[in-house]
Scaffold this motif. Structure first.
Motif, PDB file in Angstrom:
ATOM      1  N   GLU A  66      24.969   4.612   0.207  1.00 58.73           N
ATOM      2  CA  GLU A  66      25.677   4.890   1.462  1.00 58.73           C
ATOM      3  C   GLU A  66      26.331   6.260   1.360  1.00 58.73           C
ATOM      4  OE1 GLU A  66      28.301   1.653   2.438  1.00 58.73           O
ATOM      5  OE2 GLU A  66      26.654   0.485   3.291  1.00 58.73           O
ATOM      6  N   ILE A  67      25.859   7.174   2.197  1.00 58.00           N
ATOM      7  CA  ILE A  67      26.402   8.531   2.218  1.00 58.00           C
ATOM      8  C   ILE A  67      27.404   8.617   3.367  1.00 58.00           C
ATOM      9  CG2 ILE A  67      25.883  10.988   2.398  1.00 58.00           C
ATOM     10  CD1 ILE A  67      24.631   9.778  -0.046  1.00 58.00           C
ATOM     11  N   GLY A  68      28.694   8.559   3.030  1.00 62.59           N
ATOM     12  CA  GLY A  68      29.727   8.646   4.043  1.00 62.59           C
ATOM     13  C   GLY A  68      29.769   7.430   4.949  1.00 62.59           C
ATOM     14  N   ALA A  69      30.438   7.622   6.085  1.00 61.67           N
ATOM     15  CA  ALA A  69      30.583   6.575   7.089  1.00 61.67           C
ATOM     16  C   ALA A  69      30.445   7.192   8.468  1.00 61.67           C
ATOM     17  CB  ALA A  69      31.940   5.884   6.940  1.00 61.67           C
ATOM     18  N   HIS A  70      30.483   6.359   9.500  1.00 55.42           N
ATOM     19  CA  HIS A  70      30.224   6.882  10.843  1.00 55.42           C
ATOM     20  C   HIS A  70      31.311   7.838  11.318  1.00 55.42           C
ATOM     21  CE1 HIS A  70      33.141   3.846  11.889  1.00 55.42           C
ATOM     22  NE2 HIS A  70      32.955   3.950  13.189  1.00 55.42           N
ATOM     23  N   GLY A  71      32.477   7.833  10.667  1.00 55.31           N
ATOM     24  CA  GLY A  71      33.520   8.784  11.029  1.00 55.31           C
ATOM     25  C   GLY A  71      33.300  10.166  10.454  1.00 55.31           C
ATOM     26  N   ASN A  72      32.442  10.287   9.448  1.00 59.17           N
ATOM     27  CA  ASN A  72      32.126  11.598   8.882  1.00 59.17           C
ATOM     28  C   ASN A  72      31.237  12.397   9.821  1.00 59.17           C
ATOM     29  OD1 ASN A  72      32.224   9.790   6.031  1.00 59.17           O
ATOM     30  ND2 ASN A  72      33.158  11.818   5.902  1.00 59.17           N
TER      31      ASN A  72
ATOM     32  N   GLY B 173      36.195  23.601  -2.502  1.00 61.33           N
ATOM     33  CA  GLY B 173      36.546  24.080  -1.176  1.00 61.33           C
ATOM     34  C   GLY B 173      35.679  23.551  -0.059  1.00 61.33           C
ATOM     35  N   GLU B 174      34.687  22.720  -0.376  1.00 58.20           N
ATOM     36  CA  GLU B 174      33.772  22.186   0.635  1.00 58.20           C
ATOM     37  C   GLU B 174      34.089  20.723   0.907  1.00 58.20           C
ATOM     38  OE1 GLU B 174      28.963  22.086   1.510  1.00 58.20           O
ATOM     39  OE2 GLU B 174      29.667  22.011  -0.561  1.00 58.20           O
ATOM     40  N   GLN B 175      34.191  20.391   2.204  1.00 58.74           N
ATOM     41  CA  GLN B 175      34.420  19.013   2.599  1.00 58.74           C
ATOM     42  C   GLN B 175      33.124  18.216   2.443  1.00 58.74           C
ATOM     43  OE1 GLN B 175      37.546  17.504   4.520  1.00 58.74           O
ATOM     44  NE2 GLN B 175      38.096  18.832   2.818  1.00 58.74           N
ATOM     45  N   ALA B 176      33.217  17.083   1.746  1.00 57.04           N
ATOM     46  CA  ALA B 176      32.036  16.244   1.523  1.00 57.04           C
ATOM     47  C   ALA B 176      32.414  14.787   1.725  1.00 57.04           C
ATOM     48  CB  ALA B 176      31.481  16.445   0.117  1.00 57.04           C
ATOM     49  N   ALA B 177      31.498  14.027   2.331  1.00 55.70           N
ATOM     50  CA  ALA B 177      31.691  12.586   2.446  1.00 55.70           C
ATOM     51  C   ALA B 177      31.617  11.965   1.052  1.00 55.70           C
ATOM     52  CB  ALA B 177      30.622  11.989   3.354  1.00 55.70           C
ATOM     53  N   GLN B 178      32.229  10.817   0.889  1.00 53.60           N
ATOM     54  CA  GLN B 178      32.098  10.110  -0.375  1.00 53.60           C
ATOM     55  C   GLN B 178      30.837   9.245  -0.375  1.00 53.60           C
ATOM     56  OE1 GLN B 178      36.332   8.509  -0.551  1.00 53.60           O
ATOM     57  NE2 GLN B 178      36.023   9.045  -2.705  1.00 53.60           N
ATOM     58  N   VAL B 179      30.372   8.934  -1.568  1.00 57.63           N
ATOM     59  CA  VAL B 179      29.129   8.192  -1.754  1.00 57.63           C
ATOM     60  C   VAL B 179      29.451   6.826  -2.356  1.00 57.63           C
ATOM     61  CG1 VAL B 179      26.899   8.155  -2.934  1.00 57.63           C
ATOM     62  CG2 VAL B 179      27.843  10.322  -2.092  1.00 57.63           C
ATOM     63  N   MET B 180      28.761   5.800  -1.859  1.00 56.09           N
ATOM     64  CA  MET B 180      28.951   4.447  -2.382  1.00 56.09           C
ATOM     65  C   MET B 180      27.601   3.828  -2.710  1.00 56.09           C
ATOM     66  SD  MET B 180      30.865   1.223  -0.559  1.00 56.09           S
ATOM     67  CE  MET B 180      31.124  -0.332  -1.405  1.00 56.09           C
ATOM     68  N   LEU B 181      27.459   3.336  -3.911  1.00 56.41           N
ATOM     69  CA  LEU B 181      26.259   2.605  -4.318  1.00 56.41           C
ATOM     70  C   LEU B 181      26.511   1.123  -4.080  1.00 56.41           C
ATOM     71  CD1 LEU B 181      25.452   4.466  -7.658  1.00 56.41           C
ATOM     72  CD2 LEU B 181      24.588   4.944  -5.359  1.00 56.41           C
ATOM     73  N   VAL B 182      25.637   0.482  -3.321  1.00 56.75           N
ATOM     74  CA  VAL B 182      25.757  -0.942  -3.012  1.00 56.75           C
ATOM     75  C   VAL B 182      24.610  -1.658  -3.709  1.00 56.75           C
ATOM     76  CG1 VAL B 182      25.814  -2.699  -1.203  1.00 56.75           C
ATOM     77  CG2 VAL B 182      26.857  -0.448  -0.804  1.00 56.75           C
TER      78      VAL B 182
ATOM     79  N   GLU C 258      17.558  15.814   2.736  1.00 53.08           N
ATOM     80  CA  GLU C 258      18.338  16.666   1.833  1.00 53.08           C
ATOM     81  C   GLU C 258      18.250  16.152   0.397  1.00 53.08           C
ATOM     82  OE1 GLU C 258      20.656  20.268   2.054  1.00 53.08           O
ATOM     83  OE2 GLU C 258      19.370  19.173   3.444  1.00 53.08           O
ATOM     84  N   ILE C 259      18.328  14.834   0.233  1.00 55.36           N
ATOM     85  CA  ILE C 259      18.200  14.259  -1.111  1.00 55.36           C
ATOM     86  C   ILE C 259      16.816  14.546  -1.685  1.00 55.36           C
ATOM     87  CG2 ILE C 259      18.173  12.104  -2.422  1.00 55.36           C
ATOM     88  CD1 ILE C 259      20.215  11.001  -0.407  1.00 55.36           C
ATOM     89  N   ALA C 260      15.795  14.354  -0.861  1.00 61.49           N
ATOM     90  CA  ALA C 260      14.417  14.605  -1.315  1.00 61.49           C
ATOM     91  C   ALA C 260      14.230  16.065  -1.716  1.00 61.49           C
ATOM     92  CB  ALA C 260      13.438  14.219  -0.218  1.00 61.49           C
ATOM     93  N   LYS C 261      14.819  16.962  -0.959  1.00 62.59           N
ATOM     94  CA  LYS C 261      14.680  18.393  -1.259  1.00 62.59           C
ATOM     95  C   LYS C 261      15.266  18.731  -2.621  1.00 62.59           C
ATOM     96  CE  LYS C 261      16.173  22.942   0.407  1.00 62.59           C
ATOM     97  NZ  LYS C 261      16.954  23.663   1.448  1.00 62.59           N
ATOM     98  N   VAL C 262      16.470  18.230  -2.890  1.00 61.49           N
ATOM     99  CA  VAL C 262      17.124  18.548  -4.166  1.00 61.49           C
ATOM    100  C   VAL C 262      16.365  17.919  -5.334  1.00 61.49           C
ATOM    101  CG1 VAL C 262      19.228  18.248  -5.520  1.00 61.49           C
ATOM    102  CG2 VAL C 262      19.380  18.845  -3.096  1.00 61.49           C
TER     103      VAL C 262
ATOM    104  N   ALA D 223      26.539  17.604   2.577  1.00 62.42           N
ATOM    105  CA  ALA D 223      27.156  18.121   1.356  1.00 62.42           C
ATOM    106  C   ALA D 223      27.178  17.034   0.285  1.00 62.42           C
ATOM    107  CB  ALA D 223      28.567  18.620   1.650  1.00 62.42           C
ATOM    108  N   ALA D 224      27.530  15.810   0.688  1.00 67.99           N
ATOM    109  CA  ALA D 224      27.550  14.693  -0.261  1.00 67.99           C
ATOM    110  C   ALA D 224      26.152  14.371  -0.765  1.00 67.99           C
ATOM    111  CB  ALA D 224      28.161  13.469   0.419  1.00 67.99           C
ATOM    112  N   ALA D 225      25.170  14.449   0.115  1.00 66.05           N
ATOM    113  CA  ALA D 225      23.793  14.148  -0.268  1.00 66.05           C
ATOM    114  C   ALA D 225      23.302  15.101  -1.355  1.00 66.05           C
ATOM    115  CB  ALA D 225      22.883  14.224   0.956  1.00 66.05           C
TER     116      ALA D 225
END
Length: 389
Positions: A359-365, A294-303, A222-226, A372-374
């Motif tokens: 890091e796109i979201g977590a295993h609970g997402n 209105g869209e649910q999205a995971a949060q993003v973290m840069l490590v 998805e990231i590559a596509k955008v 959506a986050a990607a």
């Protein structure tokens, strides 16, 4: 032949059939009880020899080969087709089973539900557990963070940081016009998300799968596509470096990155895409989540890596790029990004001055929240990177 001349052979065959029926009744009379009688009858009736004898007595001699079966009358072929024992004899002398008959238009038996205990059987639709707790992880104060201009960095190594200087620093990053500019890869490619809806998969561990349509490789797609749609040239490495052996994944992915850089010297940015895992001390699973339009999205973290443990001379330039991406995300979607995590290790970021662990979201997402986050992250990253083309 006159009509009466064929009666004697027919009477003889019917006499033999009657004799066989009489033998059956006699066997029944010798059995001690009804159950034994029924068993004896079934044994006799299911005997290929008995069936063959009875039908041959009524039908007469069968043709020696399958082609000769055309000489049978319609009712003879009908009876013959009900007897596998006779059909086997109607071939070339083999005992092979007949070809499967064409399915009949009869009501089908009820379909049994998928076996949830069989890991190879996937339910068509599933629902994420209700006990996963969603949280939007944003700082409520600057305590414990290095921060400036709305960018927060969790500085675990305790290094001296000037976030404002990092935000305004001039980068040496320059994306060439020819050849791939961005490499997306996955050190832990089997990392996946909580199954939900039709996003189910065969697991290879807790929230891990080799199915690249359901793990973080799909997020990389998805990231590559955008980024590609925005005009950047992207290579996506879909290899799983954490399977079958998890240990040593970073060594294997490092070798791969070096191979890609050798093959395409034009690559300047390397994004290692992962997902996080958030579990409380009491075992509660958390997922970083936000709502955008209105869209649910995971949060993003840069490590980001540092030189706290190993030689990493350009870690500050990598961190400066991360700060610029964080600012862009904050501008477009203020709650999309979690604070940047600065760590002691390098995470293979010493390979370029444009390396990021995302890091796109977590295993609970769910996968859909991650996708959506990607898309949002990629739009922000693309906007920054295009400034360096």
């Amino acid at each position: 032949m006159r009509k009466g001349q064929g009666q004697w052979p027919r009477l003889l065959r019917r006499g033999v059939a009657l004799f066989l029926a009489t033998v059956t009744v006699w066997v029944l009379s010798l059995t001690a009880d009804t159950g034994s009688a029924a068993s004896a009858l079934r044994t006799l009736a299911e005997s290929p020899a008995f069936v063959s004898a009875a039908l041959r007595a009524e039908l007469g001699n069968l043709p020696e080969d399958q082609a000769a079966s055309d000489s049978l009358t319609g009712w003879q072929r009908l009876i013959l087709s009900q007897s596998p024992a006779l059909m086997a004899g109607a071939g070339e002398g083999t005992a092979s089973a007949p070809e499967e008959a064409e399915p009949q238009a009869t009501p089908s038996a009820p379909v049994e539900p998928d076996d949830p205990e069989d890991p190879e059987v996937l339910p068509a639709v599933t629902t994420a557990p209700e006990d996963i707790v969603g949280r939007t992880l944003v700082p409520v104060s600057g305590d414990g963070y290095a921060s400036a201009q709305g960018v927060y960095i969790e500085n675990r190594p305790g290094l001296d940081l000037d976030v404002a200087a990092l935000a305004s620093a001039q980068l040496t990053l320059e994306l060439p016009e020819e050849g791939p500019q961005v490499l997306i890869m996955h050190t832990h490619g089997s990392e996946a998300y909580t199954p939900d809806g039709t996003d189910t998969y065969v697991p290879t561990g807790e929230c891990r799968t080799l199915d690249t349509t359901k793990n973080v490789v799909r997020v990389g797609d998805e990231i590559a596509k955008v980024l590609t749609e925005m005009g950047l040239t992207v290579v996506h490495d879909t290899e799983l470096y954490d399977y079958p052996e998890y240990n040593g994944a970073y060594d294997r992915s490092l070798a791969a990155v070096r191979t890609w850089l050798e093959q395409y010297p034009s690559i300047r940015v390397v994004m290692d895409v992962h997902r996080d895992a958030l579990v409380g001390e009491d075992g509660t699973i958390y997922k970083p989540i936000t709502t955008v339009n209105g869209e649910q999205a995971a949060q993003v973290m840069l490590v980001m890596g540092s030189n706290a443990l190993y030689d990493h001379p350009h870690w500050q330039e990598n961190l400066s790029l991360a700060v610029k991406l964080q600012k862009e995300m904050n501008t477009l979607w203020p709650t999309l990004a979690r604070p940047i995590g600065l760590r002691e290790n390098r995470y293979n970021q010493q390979t370029t001055t444009g390396s990021l662990l995302v890091e796109i979201g977590a295993h609970g997402n769910t996968l859909q929240e991650a996708l959506a986050a990607a898309r949002m992250f990629a739009r922000a990253a693309g906007a920054v990177l295009l400034e360096y083309t």
